[in-house]
Design an enzyme around this catalytic site. Structure first.
Site, PDB file in Angstrom:
ATOM      1  N   ASP A 160       9.546 -24.794  61.862  1.00  0.00           N
ATOM      2  CA  ASP A 160       9.509 -23.545  62.690  1.00  0.00           C
ATOM      3  C   ASP A 160       9.078 -22.670  62.762  1.00  0.00           C
ATOM      4  OD1 ASP A 160       8.947 -23.607  60.233  1.00  0.00           O
ATOM      5  OD2 ASP A 160      10.621 -22.377  59.325  1.00  0.00           O
ATOM      6  N   HIS A 161       7.136 -22.808  62.384  1.00  0.00           N
ATOM      7  CA  HIS A 161       6.191 -21.744  62.455  1.00  0.00           C
ATOM      8  C   HIS A 161       5.808 -22.050  63.924  1.00  0.00           C
ATOM      9  CE1 HIS A 161       7.673 -20.147  59.064  1.00  0.00           C
ATOM     10  NE2 HIS A 161       6.688 -19.273  58.866  1.00  0.00           N
ATOM     11  N   ASP A 184       7.004 -20.388  51.560  1.00  0.00           N
ATOM     12  CA  ASP A 184       7.120 -19.198  52.610  1.00  0.00           C
ATOM     13  C   ASP A 184       7.511 -17.730  51.383  1.00  0.00           C
ATOM     14  OD1 ASP A 184       7.688 -18.857  55.995  1.00  0.00           O
ATOM     15  OD2 ASP A 184       8.642 -17.468  54.487  1.00  0.00           O
ATOM     16  N   ARG A 189       9.482  -8.113  59.461  1.00  0.00           N
ATOM     17  CA  ARG A 189       7.987  -7.678  58.645  1.00  0.00           C
ATOM     18  C   ARG A 189       7.794  -6.900  59.687  1.00  0.00           C
ATOM     19  NH1 ARG A 189       5.040 -11.346  55.237  1.00  0.00           N
ATOM     20  NH2 ARG A 189       6.391 -10.956  52.882  1.00  0.00           N
ATOM     21  N   SER A 204      -3.627 -14.123  47.981  1.00  0.00           N
ATOM     22  CA  SER A 204      -2.440 -15.166  48.710  1.00  0.00           C
ATOM     23  C   SER A 204      -3.039 -16.504  47.632  1.00  0.00           C
ATOM     24  CB  SER A 204      -2.136 -15.892  49.568  1.00  0.00           C
ATOM     25  OG  SER A 204      -3.324 -16.746  50.606  1.00  0.00           O
ATOM     26  N   ARG A 250      -3.475 -19.686  48.857  1.00  0.00           N
ATOM     27  CA  ARG A 250      -3.664 -20.022  49.635  1.00  0.00           C
ATOM     28  C   ARG A 250      -4.261 -21.654  48.873  1.00  0.00           C
ATOM     29  NH1 ARG A 250      -5.791 -16.622  53.896  1.00  0.00           N
ATOM     30  NH2 ARG A 250      -4.364 -16.151  53.457  1.00  0.00           N
TER      31      ARG A 250
HETATM   32  S1  SF4 Z   1      10.098 -14.242  57.942  1.00  0.00           S
HETATM   33 FE1  SF4 Z   1       8.965 -15.923  57.734  1.00  0.00          FE
HETATM   34  S2  SF4 Z   1      10.569 -17.746  58.272  1.00  0.00           S
HETATM   35 FE2  SF4 Z   1      11.879 -16.146  58.531  1.00  0.00          FE
HETATM   36  S3  SF4 Z   1      10.929 -16.136  60.956  1.00  0.00           S
HETATM   37 FE3  SF4 Z   1       9.864 -15.119  60.013  1.00  0.00          FE
HETATM   38  S4  SF4 Z   1       8.524 -16.180  60.323  1.00  0.00           S
HETATM   39 FE4  SF4 Z   1       9.615 -17.788  60.131  1.00  0.00          FE
END
Ligand code: SF4
Length: 741
Positions: free
Chosen positions: A78-79, A143, A431, A626, A628
C-alpha cells in the site's frame, strides 16, 4: 483464565488488562508487573506488515531457518503507490516501478505461508479490519496506525520490523506494561458531528504526546452508539496522541460488522464471551479508581473539529475556525479536499460524504476546490462505485485514486508542489505534519471528518461552517447544505469480488524467492559471524557522538527509505546525522588508517575492509526515537563491535544486542571525556561475560599511554547467548537445526 487473573490481581479488570494478561508469553509473570514501569513478554496472535517495512523484516525472518511464521502474518502493498493521474494509471506505474519489491514480497509470502495482499488490494489497516481483526485478540503491525483494529476490540500495536521478526519466529515480544487512560463517551452524536470529531477533540485535549505509553480504553453509552468503523477511526488516530493502542469493548456494532464482512462465527463466539471482551462492571462504576487517567466527553454536545495546520493536535471547533484562522493568518482558500485513507474510508464515511454532495447538488452547488478520494480497500472501492457514490463525487469533479496510502504519506505527485507555494488542503487522513501530503513545506494541511472535508471542498473556504453558513448557488441564491445522513453498512452487502489477496501455495509447490542479482533495493542477508571467543583489541574509535543521537541520526529516513531492503546500501547512511564530538560536525570523522577526515560510512567501511572492527561512543538515551532495526543492523554490518554510551534508549539497546553488537554503558559517565579521537580500544574479559559482571575497557592513546575504564552491561543469560552466536537469529536457527535432527 480471566477469573484466575482477576483473583491473582485481587481486583476487577479493565478490558485492556484482560487482553494483555491473557497474552503473556509466560504465565508466571501474572501479578508481578507495574503499569508504566515493568517490561513484560507477550505472545501476540498475529503480525501485519506494510510493504515498506516488510522488506527488512522478511529478509531477517528468512535467516531464522523456519518453515513458516509462528503466528498468522500478512503483508500489504500500500505504501509504494504514487497518486498522480487516477487509480488505473497510477497502479500501472506502481506495478512497473516497484516490480522487484512486489515480486520479492510475494515470493517470500508464498514460501512461508504469509498472506500477501497485492498492490491495489488496499491499505493495511482497512484490510486487517475487514478480514483479520477479532475481539479479544492481540496483534502487532509494522506501521504506526495498527491500533485501527481496536475498533473491533483488539489490542493492536504499531512496532518496528525487529519486533515483527520476534513474533514471527516465536520469540517473546517485550513491551513496557502500558498505563491506562479511560474515556467515557456519554450521549450520542448528531448532525454534522462524527466519530472523527471525537478523536480530533481527544487529540486537542491530550496533545501529540499525551497518550505515550498508554492504552486508551473507550466505554459508555456513547461508545456503544458508534459504528464499528467509527470506532476504528478513533483507535487509528490514537497514534496521533502517541498512544500504544486504543480499544473499545465488544458490542452489537462490532457483531454487525463481523457478520457483514463474512465472519458470523467470530461474532457468535464473541457474543458467548462478551463478559471477557468488555471491562468488569466495577470499572465503569468507579473509573477513576482503575484508570491512570480518566476523561468524559458528551457526544450530544460535540461539534465538528478541524485540526491543524502542521500538527494533528491543534484542535479548533468548526464554529471558531473563522476567528482562529484570521488570528493566525492561515490561508483560507482551500485548493484540495481529500477523503479516504486507512483512517476514514468506511462505507459509512463514503455514504456521509456522498450525502453531502447529493444535498449540495440538490441546491445547485458544485465544488470550488479539487476533490480526491482514496478508498481504503478494493472492497470499499467496489461497493462505493456500485452504490453510486463515486458517480456523485465525480459530479463535483472528484477523482478517485488507487486503493493505497498515496497522499497520506507523501506519495502524491501533486502538480506544482515543487514550487513550494503557500496553500491549504483539508483531508480526512490522520497526520498533517509539514511535507507529509505532497512534500511542500508550505502546504497547510488540516484534518477533519470526510463530511466536513466534502462540505469545505464545496465551499472552497477553510472557514465555512455548514451548520450555520450559507453558500451562493449557481442561481445566485444563498443556500445551505443539509446535514449528512450516513449508512453504517452496505445494504446490498460487501459483494463477492477479487479482493487482491494471494493465498500461499500449498507445500510442495513453492517457488523460489525472487531477488534480482543487480537490485539496488533488495539484498539477501548473510548471517553475522559468531563471536570468535577472543577479546576485542585495538579497535579504532569510529565516532564519539555528541549530544542527542536518535535513530534518525543513526539511520536517516527520507531518501534512504528506498534502501530499506538493502542492508549494504542503507548502511551508507550510518551515523551521518550524528555530531562528531571532536569537531562539532556531522558526517566528518578521522580515519585512523589514513589520518584524513572522511564520512562515517566511508571510514567504517575502510576499517571493515582492513579487517578491523571499530567502536562507537555516545551520550545519554542513545538511539531514542523509532524502533527501526536498520539503526542496529547497519553498525553490525559495518563491523562495529561495541557501542559504549552513557545510557541507551531501551529498544535500540535490545535491537543492537539482537544483532550481536556489544552494548556497554560507562560505570562512571565522566569516562566519556577520556576517549580521544585517535584512540584504539580493547574490551577485555569477554570470556567471563556474565550477567551483572562489569567489563574492562582499555583506552590505548596515541601517545602510548593507557587508561582503564569500567563499563556496565544489562545482558541476561539468553542475551549473552545472542552475542556469542553472532545474533539472536543465529540462535533461533541453531535451535531449529537441533529440533530438526
Ligand atoms: S496512515 Fe499510514 S497506513 Fe494509513 S493511509 Fe496513511 S500512510 Fe497509509
Amino acid at each position: 483464565m480471566i477469573s484466575e487473573i482477576r483473583k491473582n490481581l485481587g481486583r476487577p479488570l479493565t478490558l485492556s488488562e484482560k487482553i494483555l494478561y491473557s497474552h503473556l508469553y509466560q504465565k508466571f509473570q501474572i501479578g508481578a508487573s507495574n503499569r508504566g514501569v515493568d517490561y513484560v513478554d507477550f505472545a501476540p496472535d498475529r503480525v501485519a506488515m506494510q510493504d515498506a517495512t516488510a522488506q527488512m523484516a522478511l529478509l531477517q525472518f528468512m535467516m531464522a531457518g523456519k518453515e513458516h511464521t509462528a503466528v498468522p502474518s500478512s503483508v500489504h502493498c500500500d505504501h509504494l503507490i504514487m497518486a498522480k493521474s487516477g487509480a488505473a494509471e497510477d497502479m500501472k506505474s506502481a506495478v512497473f516501478t516497484n516490480k522487484e519489491v512486489y515480486d520479492f514480497l510475494s515470493s517470500v509470502c508464498n514460501k512461508y505461508d504469509i498472506g500477501f495482499w497485492k498492490p491495489g488490494a488496499g491499505i493495511i489497516h482497512q484490510i486487517i479490519l475487514e478480514n483479520y481483526a477479532f475481539p479479544g485478540g492481540m496483534m502487532i503491525g509494522t506501521d504506526s496506525h495498527t491500533p485501527n483494529a481496536g475498533g473491533l476490540g483488539m489490542i493492536a500495536i504499531g512496532v518496528g520490523g525487529a519486533d515483527a521478526v520476534d513474533v514471527m519466529t516465536g520469540m517473546a515480544w517485550e513491551l513496557k506494561l502500558p498505563r491506562l487512560i479511560g474515556i467515557k463517551l456519554n450521549g450520542r452524536l448528531n448532525g454534522w458531528a462524527s466519530a472523527k470529531d471525537i478523536i480530533l477533540k481527544v487529540a486537542g485535549l491530550l496533545t501529540v504526546s499525551g497518550g505515550t505509553g498508554c492504552i486508551v480504553e473507550y466505554f459508555g453509552e456513547g461508545a456503544e452508539s458508534l459504528s464499528c468503523t467509527g470506532k476504528a477511526t478513533i483507535c487509528n488516530m490514537g497514534a496521533e496522541i502517541g498512544a500504544t493502542s486504543s480499544i473499545f469493548g465488544y458490542d452489537n456494532a462490532m457483531a454487525k460488522y463481523l457478520i457483514a464482512t463474512g465472519r458470523s462465527e467470530v461474532a457468535e463466539m464473541a457474543g458467548k464471551n462478551r463478559e471477557h471482551l468488555t471491562a468488569d462492571i466495577e470499572i465503569s462504576a468507579e473509573p477513576t479508581k482503575y484508570y491512570d487517567q480518566y476523561i468524559e466527553i458528551n457526544l450530544s454536545e460535540l461539534e465538528p473539529y478541524i485540526n491543524g495546520p502542521f500538527t494533528p493536535d491543534l484542535a479548533t471547533p468548526i464554529s471558531k475556525m473563522k476567528t482562529v484562522a484570521e488570528k493566525n493568518g492561515w490561508p483560507v482558500n482551500v485548493e484540495v479536499g481529500l477523503i479516504g485513507s486507512c483512517t476514514n474510508s468506511s462505507y459509512e464515511d463514503m455514504s456521509r460524504a456522498a450525502s453531502v454532495v447529493k444535498n449540495a447538488l440538490s441546491v445547485k452547488l458544485t465544488a470550488k476546490s479539487e476533490f480526491k478520494i482514496t478508498p481504503g480497500s478494493e472492497q470499499i472501492r467496489f461497493i462505493a462505485e456500485r452504490d453510486g457514490y463515486f458517480d456523485l463525487f465525480k459530479k463535483i469533479g472528484g477523482e478517485v485514486f488507487a486503493n493505497a496510502c498515496g497522499p497520506c504519506i507523501g506519495q502524491w505527485d501533486r502538480k506544482g508542489s515543487d514550487k513550494n507555494l503557500v496553500n491549504t488542503v483539508i483531508h480526512s487522513f490522520n497526520r498533517n505534519f509539514a511535507k507529509r501530503a505532497d512534500g511542500n513545506p508550505n502546504t497547510y494541511a488540516f484534518v477533519a471528518s470526510p463530511e466536513i472535508v466534502t462540505a469545505i471542498a464545496i465551499s472552497g473556504k477553510l472557514t465555512f461552517n455548514p451548520i450555520t453558513d450559507t453558500l451562493l448557488n449557481s442561481e445566485g441564491k444563498d443556500v445551505k447544505i443539509a446535514e449528512p445522513k450516513g449508512i453504517e453498512l452496505p445494504p446490498q452487502g460487501f459483494g463477492n469480488i477479487d479482493n487482491g489477496y494471494q493465498q500461499p501455495e500449498k507445500s510442495g509447490n513453492k517457488s523460489d524467492i525472487i531477488i534480482a542479482a543487480d537490485s539496488d533495493r533488495l539484498q539477501s542477508l548473510t548471517p553475522f559471524k559468531e563471536w570468535d571467543g577472543v577479546d576485542f583489541s585495538d579497535l579504532p574509535l569510529l565516532i564519539k557522538a555528541k549530544g542527542k543521537c536518535t535513530t534518525d541520526h543513526i539511520s536517516m529516513a527520507g531518501f534512504w527509505l528506498k534502501y530499506r531492503g538493502h542492508l549494504e546500501n542503507i548502511s551508507n547512511n550510518y551515523m551521518i546525522g550524528a555530531i562528531n564530538y571532536f569537531n562539532d560536525k556531522t558526517n566528518l570523522i578521522l580515519n585512523q588508517l589514513t589520518c584524513q577526515y572522511d564520512t562515517v560510512p566511508s571510514v567504517a567501511k575502510a576499517y571493515k575492509t582492513a579487517g578491523n572492527g571499530s567502536v562507537v561512543v555516545g551520550e545519554e538515551n542513545f538511539g531514542e526515537g523509532s524502533s527501526r532495526e536498520h539503526a542496529a543492523m547497519e553498525p553490525r554490518y559495518l563491523n562495529v563491535k561495541a557501542v559504549i554510551v552513557k545510557s541507551f534508549a531501551r529498544i535500540h539497546e535490545t535491537n543492537l544486542k539482537k544483532q550481536g553488537v556489544l552494548t556497554l554503558t560507562f560505570s562512571n559517565n565522566e569516562d566519556y571525556s577520556k576517549i580521544l579521537e585517535d584512540d584504539k580500544i580493547d574490551i577485555v574479559g569477554l570470556k567471563e561475560f556474565t550477567p551483572g559482571k562489569q567489563i574492562t575497557i582499555v583506552l590505548n592513546h596515541s601517545d602510548g599511554k593507557q587508561e582503564n575504564i569500567i563499563a556496565k552491561h544489562s545482558y541476561n543469560e539468553p542475551q549473552i547467548g545472542w552475542f556469542k552466536a553472532g545474533s539472536a537469529l543465529n540462535i533461533i536457527k541453531k535451535s531449529n537445526q537441533k529440533y530438526d535432527t
